[in-house]
Design an enzyme around this catalytic site. Structure first.
Site, PDB file in Angstrom:
ATOM      1  N   MET A  21       0.848  -1.172   0.000  1.00  0.00           N
ATOM      2  CA  MET A  21       0.000   0.000   0.000  1.00  0.00           C
ATOM      3  C   MET A  21       0.888   1.228   0.000  1.00  0.00           C
ATOM      4  SD  MET A  21      -2.466   2.198   0.344  1.00  0.00           S
ATOM      5  CE  MET A  21      -1.794   3.385   1.483  1.00  0.00           C
ATOM      6  N   PRO A  22       1.626   1.449  -1.054  1.00  0.00           N
ATOM      7  CA  PRO A  22       2.451   2.656  -1.072  1.00  0.00           C
ATOM      8  C   PRO A  22       1.609   3.932  -1.129  1.00  0.00           C
ATOM      9  CG  PRO A  22       3.242   1.057  -2.665  1.00  0.00           C
ATOM     10  CD  PRO A  22       1.907   0.582  -2.191  1.00  0.00           C
ATOM     11  N   LEU A  23       2.141   4.958  -0.517  1.00  0.00           N
ATOM     12  CA  LEU A  23       1.597   6.311  -0.600  1.00  0.00           C
ATOM     13  C   LEU A  23       2.672   7.148  -1.273  1.00  0.00           C
ATOM     14  CD1 LEU A  23      -0.529   8.464   0.157  1.00  0.00           C
ATOM     15  CD2 LEU A  23       0.644   8.669   2.367  1.00  0.00           C
TER      16      LEU A  23
END
Length: 126
Positions: A1-3
């Site tokens: 879940m990269p931001l």
């Protein structure tokens, strides 16, 4: 879940910005196995007075087309995956929208899985 937070100088077209989004996501999908629809990204544009960089730090000649890409992600990837990500981002952005590799600056911030809340006040990965 990269931001992903992307910072750049103002003045580029919407197509240019969308190409950055698309290609950064593609690189993460290919090298970090980021799933489909896992796209949480922003672009912030800055005028000359609010955007500074070292024009030759570490012998790398940078220009006003410099793009900062900060990726916050789980600390689950290997060094090889990180190197592949950096390389693939520079490669894809070089093809479209045509950013020189010298102007692709990537910072990876790693966090433990329990440090995320993706909505509803829950720690989905804890």
């Amino acid at each position: 879940m990269p931001l992903v937070h992307i910072s750049m100088r103002t003045g580029k077209s919407e197509a240019y910005r969308q190409s950055i989004f698309d290609n950064v996501y593609r690189a993460m999908h290919e090298t970090f196995n980021v799933p489909e629809d896992d796209q949480f990204m922003t672009i912030t544009e800055h005028d000359a007075a609010t955007f500074r960089y070292g024009s030759s730090y570490l012998g790398i000649p940078r220009s006003d087309d410099l793009v900062y890409i900060q990726i916050t992600a789980n600390n689950t990837r290997t060094v090889e995956q990180k190197k592949a990500l950096f390389h693939r981002i520079a490669e894809l952005l070089g093809k479209n929208p045509g950013i020189r590799p010298e102007d692709v600056f990537v910072s990876l911030v790693e966090v433990v899985k329990e440090n995320w809340s993706l909505g509803n006040g829950l720690a989905q990965y804890a």
